[in-house]
Design a protein around this motif. Sequence first.
Motif, mmCIF file in Angstrom:
data_model
loop_
_atom_site.group_PDB
_atom_site.id
_atom_site.type_symbol
_atom_site.label_atom_id
_atom_site.label_comp_id
_atom_site.label_asym_id
_atom_site.label_seq_id
_atom_site.Cartn_x
_atom_site.Cartn_y
_atom_site.Cartn_z
ATOM 1 N N VAL A 2 63.694 80.075 21.110
ATOM 2 C CA VAL A 2 62.307 79.998 20.685
ATOM 3 C C VAL A 2 62.007 81.195 19.806
ATOM 4 O O VAL A 2 62.569 82.269 19.989
ATOM 5 N N THR A 3 61.147 80.994 18.849
ATOM 6 C CA THR A 3 60.724 82.103 18.004
ATOM 7 C C THR A 3 59.225 82.193 18.016
ATOM 8 O O THR A 3 58.533 81.179 18.004
ATOM 9 N N ALA A 4 58.700 83.405 18.070
ATOM 10 C CA ALA A 4 57.257 83.615 18.063
ATOM 11 C C ALA A 4 56.807 83.891 16.644
ATOM 12 O O ALA A 4 57.426 84.660 15.925
ATOM 13 N N VAL A 5 55.705 83.256 16.241
ATOM 14 C CA VAL A 5 55.155 83.443 14.912
ATOM 15 C C VAL A 5 53.729 83.930 15.049
ATOM 16 O O VAL A 5 52.913 83.289 15.719
ATOM 17 N N LEU A 6 53.394 85.058 14.459
ATOM 18 C CA LEU A 6 52.059 85.614 14.540
ATOM 19 C C LEU A 6 51.269 85.282 13.287
ATOM 20 O O LEU A 6 51.844 85.116 12.207
ATOM 21 N N PRO A 7 49.943 85.171 13.382
ATOM 22 C CA PRO A 7 49.138 84.903 12.201
ATOM 23 C C PRO A 7 49.152 86.079 11.234
ATOM 24 O O PRO A 7 49.377 87.219 11.627
ATOM 25 N N THR A 8 48.875 85.789 9.991
ATOM 26 C CA THR A 8 48.905 86.845 8.977
ATOM 27 C C THR A 8 47.535 87.447 8.722
ATOM 28 O O THR A 8 47.401 88.437 8.022
ATOM 29 N N ALA A 9 46.484 86.843 9.279
ATOM 30 C CA ALA A 9 45.133 87.351 9.046
ATOM 31 C C ALA A 9 44.486 87.703 10.370
ATOM 32 O O ALA A 9 44.773 87.105 11.391
ATOM 33 N N GLU A 10 43.570 88.668 10.329
ATOM 34 C CA GLU A 10 42.844 89.085 11.525
ATOM 35 C C GLU A 10 41.373 88.740 11.383
ATOM 36 O O GLU A 10 40.809 88.759 10.295
ATOM 37 N N SER A 11 40.774 88.438 12.525
ATOM 38 C CA SER A 11 39.332 88.216 12.520
ATOM 39 C C SER A 11 38.629 89.561 12.564
ATOM 40 O O SER A 11 39.227 90.572 12.941
ATOM 41 N N ARG A 89 57.585 78.534 18.805
ATOM 42 C CA ARG A 89 58.216 77.349 18.245
ATOM 43 C C ARG A 89 59.576 77.078 18.881
ATOM 44 O O ARG A 89 60.399 77.985 19.022
ATOM 45 N N HIS A 90 59.812 75.811 19.250
ATOM 46 C CA HIS A 90 61.141 75.384 19.667
ATOM 47 C C HIS A 90 61.990 75.122 18.427
ATOM 48 O O HIS A 90 61.508 74.557 17.443
ATOM 49 N N SER A 91 63.253 75.473 18.506
ATOM 50 C CA SER A 91 64.154 75.206 17.385
ATOM 51 C C SER A 91 64.717 73.789 17.429
ATOM 52 O O SER A 91 65.256 73.298 16.439
ATOM 53 N N THR A 92 64.628 73.124 18.582
ATOM 54 C CA THR A 92 65.036 71.731 18.709
ATOM 55 C C THR A 92 63.977 70.984 19.515
ATOM 56 O O THR A 92 63.293 71.579 20.359
ATOM 57 N N ARG A 93 63.837 69.713 19.276
ATOM 58 C CA ARG A 93 62.859 68.889 19.989
ATOM 59 C C ARG A 93 63.243 68.841 21.454
ATOM 60 O O ARG A 93 64.347 68.430 21.819
ATOM 61 N N SER A 94 62.318 69.241 22.331
ATOM 62 C CA SER A 94 62.648 69.400 23.749
ATOM 63 C C SER A 94 61.702 68.675 24.689
ATOM 64 O O SER A 94 61.961 68.604 25.887
#
Length: 268
Positions: A2-11, A89-94
């Motif tokens: 799994v990979t974590a993706v963070l948003p690029t903008a802040e509130s 995100r999963h790298s394969t459908r699980s």
Amino acid sequence: MVTAVLPTAESPAAAAPAAGQSAYFPSEPRLSVVVPVYNEAENVAPLLGEIRAALAASVEYEVIFVDDCSDDGTAGRLAAEPGAVRVVRHSTRSGQSAAVRTGVRAARGTWIATLDGDGQNDPADIPNLLDLAMMPGAPALVGGIRRKRRDIWSKRVATRIANGLRQAVLNDGCADTGCGIKVFRRDAFLDLPYFGAMHRFLPALFQIHGHGVAFVEVNHRARRRGVSKYGNLGRAAIGIVDLMGVLWLKRRTRLPDSVLEDFAGQVR
């Protein structure tokens, strides 16, 4: 993987965090909202807005979307959202159960709220379920019971048959185990055995492992965007095998009535 993706903008609210607090997420959220999604690019942004509106004045929380290898840009839509949202995100459908488990393991809250990613569950119901779950002596899981189903007739009929069969075999007291909105304790969930369809049997699994459960009527909405991933025949056949597996767990799980520890620190 799994990979974590963070948003690029802040509130604006995230721009000046308190001492010890992440710029993206509260330092100690009490509630983690876990939303498994697969190809729901049209639904994730409106659903995130509803979650924020429902919880803004009630509890310190985080939102975790678990993208089960979507190929329609779902993760990109979330990454473009202003403010704090975690995307795993999963790298394969699980599958949905794996996505729920991934989200719970990533969560930092004591309590977990789950929602389906198609927008049919109403986030406005979360505070009511959470209030009940957090009462002294409350059960470890509070599940939603959909007052009025807003699905196509074939899905309603299939679900009614599945619920009736499950009740007859497991007697878990849940009239609508397929309802995606639930609130439960994170530690209790992580004690459960994992298998590929466990999200459909959570009330029974919690009971098998000694936890109380309760149910509350909730709103249900028609799908407004995207395409349903529901398949009746294949799901029914697999569901019977899963049901027999849960029945085996119920018969084979034995828990002590109590565990006592003496003053010497020895469990007896």
